[in-house]
Design a protein around this motif. Structure first.
Motif, mmCIF file in Angstrom:
data_model
loop_
_atom_site.group_PDB
_atom_site.id
_atom_site.type_symbol
_atom_site.label_atom_id
_atom_site.label_comp_id
_atom_site.label_asym_id
_atom_site.label_seq_id
_atom_site.Cartn_x
_atom_site.Cartn_y
_atom_site.Cartn_z
ATOM 1 N N UNK A 87 36.395 1.916 16.602
ATOM 2 C CA UNK A 87 35.118 2.396 16.089
ATOM 3 C C UNK A 87 34.719 1.772 14.761
ATOM 4 N N UNK A 88 35.526 0.875 14.213
ATOM 5 C CA UNK A 88 35.175 0.219 12.948
ATOM 6 C C UNK A 88 34.898 -1.249 13.207
ATOM 7 N N UNK A 89 33.946 -1.769 12.471
ATOM 8 C CA UNK A 89 33.682 -3.204 12.556
ATOM 9 C C UNK A 89 34.070 -3.915 11.271
ATOM 10 N N UNK A 90 34.418 -3.184 10.231
ATOM 11 C CA UNK A 90 34.815 -3.796 8.974
ATOM 12 C C UNK A 90 36.318 -3.631 8.774
ATOM 13 N N UNK A 91 36.864 -4.401 7.911
ATOM 14 C CA UNK A 91 38.275 -4.268 7.578
ATOM 15 C C UNK A 91 39.171 -5.125 8.442
ATOM 16 N N UNK A 92 40.410 -5.271 8.007
ATOM 17 C CA UNK A 92 41.347 -6.177 8.665
ATOM 18 C C UNK A 92 42.201 -5.541 9.760
ATOM 19 N N UNK A 93 41.875 -4.321 10.179
ATOM 20 C CA UNK A 93 42.773 -3.608 11.087
ATOM 21 C C UNK A 93 42.931 -4.278 12.446
ATOM 22 N N UNK A 94 41.863 -4.828 12.988
ATOM 23 C CA UNK A 94 41.983 -5.523 14.270
ATOM 24 C C UNK A 94 42.838 -6.783 14.104
ATOM 25 N N UNK A 95 42.669 -7.477 12.985
ATOM 26 C CA UNK A 95 43.505 -8.655 12.713
ATOM 27 C C UNK A 95 44.975 -8.252 12.590
ATOM 28 N N UNK A 96 45.246 -7.122 11.934
ATOM 29 C CA UNK A 96 46.624 -6.637 11.824
ATOM 30 C C UNK A 96 47.205 -6.333 13.205
ATOM 31 N N UNK A 97 46.388 -5.759 14.072
ATOM 32 C CA UNK A 97 46.857 -5.448 15.428
ATOM 33 C C UNK A 97 47.201 -6.728 16.182
ATOM 34 N N UNK A 98 46.354 -7.744 16.079
ATOM 35 C CA UNK A 98 46.633 -9.011 16.755
ATOM 36 C C UNK A 98 47.883 -9.653 16.161
ATOM 37 N N UNK A 99 48.016 -9.608 14.833
ATOM 38 C CA UNK A 99 49.206 -10.164 14.182
ATOM 39 C C UNK A 99 50.476 -9.441 14.604
#
Length: 196
Positions: A87-99
């Motif tokens: 539900x968020x489009x900002x921040x690095x959380x999706x990048x952290x998940x991929x990493x």
């Protein structure tokens, strides 16, 4: 995932310094549990985990428990990042998940590959350098492309835009060291994937 010892130790130093900086900034930073603190904690976990994974096997042989431990720790971190990113489009959380999921992939891929000899013979399943490739080439390639694009975008974000007014250069604010840390971890992830 282990290449020449010098490269491994440089990767250990880079990732450990990045993880330590993120831990220090998390402790001295804002409120615990805030979005920035959570993101910095994810950066610290990634940096320190990458440092441990990069230690040469002659110094730290994590078999047979290493792959399972890395898979559990980074699988949980990736799941948490996905839940926070939902539900968020900002921040690095999706990048952290991929990493984190890339770390799980690398740990499991290395667990399924016997130690390669550096004798230089080219037998069945070996390349000319004696290295047995680990993982699935397609997934490794996709992760390499993702992190290459991430690194290029991070560099572009760090380069200050200079405006020249009447012969005087004006530099906007100091670059954010958190972004520099994420850039260095992206470069580290590229190096780890290339040696997979």
């Amino acid at each position: 995932m282990h290449g020449p010892p010098l490269i491994d130790w440089l990767l250990v130093a880079l990732c450990a310094a990045t993880g330590a900086y993120c831990l220090a900034s998390m402790r001295s930073g804002g409120r615990a549990g805030s979005a920035a603190s959570t993101a910095t904690g994810g950066d610290a976990l990634m940096g320190l985990g990458m440092a441990v994974m990069a230690v040469p096997t002659a110094v730290l042989d994590t078999r047979p428990w290493g792959a399972a431990a890395f898979a559990v720790v980074f699988g949980a971190a990736g799941l948490r990042s996905l839940l926070v990113a939902r539900g968020r489009t900002d921040g690095p959380h999706l990048h952290h998940a991929i990493g984190a999921l890339a770390m799980v992939y690398m740990a499991l891929a290395m667990a399924g590959t016997p130690m390669s000899s550096h004798s230089g013979h080219s037998g069945t399943g070996h390349t000319a350098g004696g290295h047995i490739p680990a993982g699935t080439p397609l997934l490794t390639g996709l992760l390499l492309m993702y992190f290459a694009v991430y690194v290029v975008r991070s560099v572009a974000a760090l380069v200050p835009v200079v405006s020249v007014t009447a012969g005087e250069a004006v530099w906007p604010g100091r670059p954010n060291l958190t972004n520099a840390c994420r850039l260095s971890m992206g470069i580290g992830m590229l190096a780890m994937l290339l040696t997979l």
